[in-house]
Design a protein around this motif. Sequence first.
Motif, PDB file in Angstrom:
ATOM      1  N   HIS A   1       0.788  -1.056   0.186  1.00  0.00           N
ATOM      2  CA  HIS A   1       0.110  -0.163   0.015  1.00  0.00           C
ATOM      3  C   HIS A   1       0.965   1.129   0.014  1.00  0.00           C
ATOM      4  O   HIS A   1       1.461   1.476   0.844  1.00  0.00           O
ATOM      5  CB  HIS A   1      -0.930  -0.109   1.265  1.00  0.00           C
ATOM      6  N   ALA A  21       0.385   4.581   0.260  1.00  0.00           N
ATOM      7  CA  ALA A  21      -0.151   5.810   1.023  1.00  0.00           C
ATOM      8  C   ALA A  21       0.583   5.749   2.279  1.00  0.00           C
ATOM      9  O   ALA A  21       0.792   4.690   2.985  1.00  0.00           O
ATOM     10  CB  ALA A  21      -1.640   5.758   0.972  1.00  0.00           C
ATOM     11  N   GLU A  22       0.607   6.830   2.854  1.00  0.00           N
ATOM     12  CA  GLU A  22       1.133   6.971   4.205  1.00  0.00           C
ATOM     13  C   GLU A  22       0.068   6.614   5.162  1.00  0.00           C
ATOM     14  O   GLU A  22      -1.045   7.237   4.999  1.00  0.00           O
ATOM     15  CB  GLU A  22       1.416   8.636   4.353  1.00  0.00           C
ATOM     16  N   VAL A  62      -9.247   2.109   5.180  1.00  0.00           N
ATOM     17  CA  VAL A  62      -8.425   2.281   3.993  1.00  0.00           C
ATOM     18  C   VAL A  62      -9.154   0.895   3.236  1.00  0.00           C
ATOM     19  O   VAL A  62      -8.913  -0.378   3.298  1.00  0.00           O
ATOM     20  CB  VAL A  62      -7.041   1.441   3.960  1.00  0.00           C
TER      21      VAL A  62
END
Length: 118
Positions: free
Chosen positions: A46, A48-49, A91
């Motif tokens: 993944h 994204a932060e 998420v």
Amino acid sequence: MWGENVRSETVGKRRVVAAGHDAGADPRIEALSRAVHRMRRALDGHPAELRDRREAERELEALAAAARSEAPVAEELRHSLLLLAAAVGSVSALARPLAAVREAVELFGTGRPPTGTG
């Protein structure tokens, strides 16, 4: 040879057993190990932060350690699942692997002894 198709009485589902695999292994532990591995791959991939990524990684390690112990405690599994869900539950890209972990944890039941109904 890819393996043989085996019906698990514990889980009630068919699964493929790889050649040389211990046929006496608990299929719940195998399901948990696979689900944790998939979740780890999804989290690692993944881009994204994530603010709670470290917490998610800690709980995945706790779940993996429980699976390696061959005697997971249902209460501890559910606790780790709760913290993992809190860390990554919003998420959408991780929803499917998280659901697989939840399903694997549910295979261990409540962890409480059955009560008599009288």
